[in-house]
Scaffold this active site. Sequence first.
Site, short mmCIF file in Angstrom:
data_model
loop_
_atom_site.label_atom_id
_atom_site.label_comp_id
_atom_site.label_asym_id
_atom_site.label_seq_id
_atom_site.Cartn_x
_atom_site.Cartn_y
_atom_site.Cartn_z
N ASP A 1 6.88 -3.37 -2.97
CA ASP A 1 5.78 -4.18 -1.97
C ASP A 1 5.41 -5.39 -2.62
O ASP A 1 5.18 -5.46 -3.68
CB ASP A 1 4.54 -2.98 -1.87
CG ASP A 1 3.60 -3.54 -0.68
OD1 ASP A 1 3.33 -2.94 0.18
OD2 ASP A 1 2.95 -4.64 -0.88
N ILE A 2 5.12 -6.44 -1.79
CA ILE A 2 4.79 -7.89 -2.28
C ILE A 2 3.28 -7.67 -2.96
O ILE A 2 3.08 -8.50 -3.77
CB ILE A 2 4.86 -8.65 -1.26
CG1 ILE A 2 5.16 -10.19 -1.88
CG2 ILE A 2 3.88 -8.85 -0.36
CD1 ILE A 2 5.42 -11.22 -0.85
N ASN B 1 1.38 4.61 8.04
CA ASN B 1 0.31 4.14 8.91
C ASN B 1 0.87 4.15 10.18
O ASN B 1 1.92 3.51 10.47
CB ASN B 1 -0.40 2.96 8.23
CG ASN B 1 -1.28 2.99 7.21
OD1 ASN B 1 -1.90 3.92 6.86
ND2 ASN B 1 -1.04 1.92 6.18
N GLN C 1 -2.78 -0.06 10.10
CA GLN C 1 -1.22 -0.47 9.94
C GLN C 1 -1.22 -2.08 10.13
O GLN C 1 -1.56 -2.76 11.07
CB GLN C 1 -0.54 0.12 10.91
CG GLN C 1 1.09 -0.36 10.79
CD GLN C 1 1.74 0.51 11.83
OE1 GLN C 1 1.43 1.08 12.76
NE2 GLN C 1 3.18 0.05 11.80
N HIS D 1 7.40 2.19 8.36
CA HIS D 1 7.62 2.12 7.03
C HIS D 1 7.01 3.24 6.07
O HIS D 1 5.86 3.52 6.69
CB HIS D 1 7.38 0.72 6.19
CG HIS D 1 5.84 0.41 6.50
ND1 HIS D 1 5.63 -0.13 7.67
CD2 HIS D 1 4.64 0.16 5.93
CE1 HIS D 1 4.14 -0.59 7.70
NE2 HIS D 1 3.88 -0.34 6.67
P1 AMP Z 1 0.64 -1.32 6.32
O1 AMP Z 1 -0.70 -1.74 6.16
O2 AMP Z 1 1.23 0.27 6.08
O3 AMP Z 1 1.49 -2.05 7.51
O4 AMP Z 1 1.46 -1.95 5.01
C1 AMP Z 1 2.40 -3.19 5.10
C2 AMP Z 1 2.78 -3.59 3.41
O5 AMP Z 1 3.62 -4.58 3.70
C3 AMP Z 1 1.41 -4.05 2.58
O6 AMP Z 1 1.28 -3.10 1.51
C4 AMP Z 1 1.85 -5.35 2.09
O7 AMP Z 1 1.55 -5.82 1.11
C5 AMP Z 1 3.34 -5.18 2.47
N1 AMP Z 1 4.30 -6.60 2.86
C6 AMP Z 1 3.78 -7.49 3.59
N2 AMP Z 1 4.71 -8.50 3.57
C7 AMP Z 1 5.44 -7.97 2.56
C8 AMP Z 1 7.08 -8.68 2.06
N3 AMP Z 1 7.33 -9.99 2.48
N4 AMP Z 1 7.56 -7.91 1.23
C9 AMP Z 1 7.04 -6.90 0.77
N5 AMP Z 1 6.13 -6.31 1.01
C10 AMP Z 1 5.23 -6.78 2.00
#
Ligand code: AMP
Length: 120
Positions: free
Chosen positions: A33-34, A91, A98, A104
């Site tokens: 995760d970023i 989520n 989400q 994911h």
């Molecule tokens: P959600 O709230 O379950 O949709 O989580 C989305 C997740 O994606 C969050 O924890 C973000 O930090 C992660 N995210 C968003 N963009 C990226 C990216 N380019 N690379 C890795 N993780 C990301």
Amino acid sequence: MAYDPNNVFARILRGEIPCKKVYEDDHVLAFHDINPQAPIHVLVIPKGAYVSLEDFSAKAPAEERAAFLAAVGHVARTLGLVKSGYRILANHGPDSSQEVPHFHVHIFGGRRLGRMLERA
Ligand code: AMP
């Protein structure tokens, strides 16, 4: 909700955005995760176009569903989290907040993770 082919994870799958890859097979990609919320925070995503678990569980062929579940376990083992423990989270929809509309699973680990949910 219709699948948005320009969501950030679709772009990662197409190689348009880089990721720190942990694991990949024919059906699944896992990457860090970023914005990590724990010392280890990895996302596992199917390569197919599914908005959330609701969409994935209803529409994905059995082979993809099986590959996904196997990959989550494999990634957790690869990350060395079996003994210390980990949490998975997925989520779906507004109440979950989400952000990314591509299914994911989050894998969190590397510290005590506290209670499951924020109190209302
Ligand atoms: P959600 O709230 O379950 O949709 O989580 C989305 C997740 O994606 C969050 O924890 C973000 O930090 C992660 N995210 C968003 N963009 C990226 C990216 N380019 N690379 C890795 N993780 C990301």
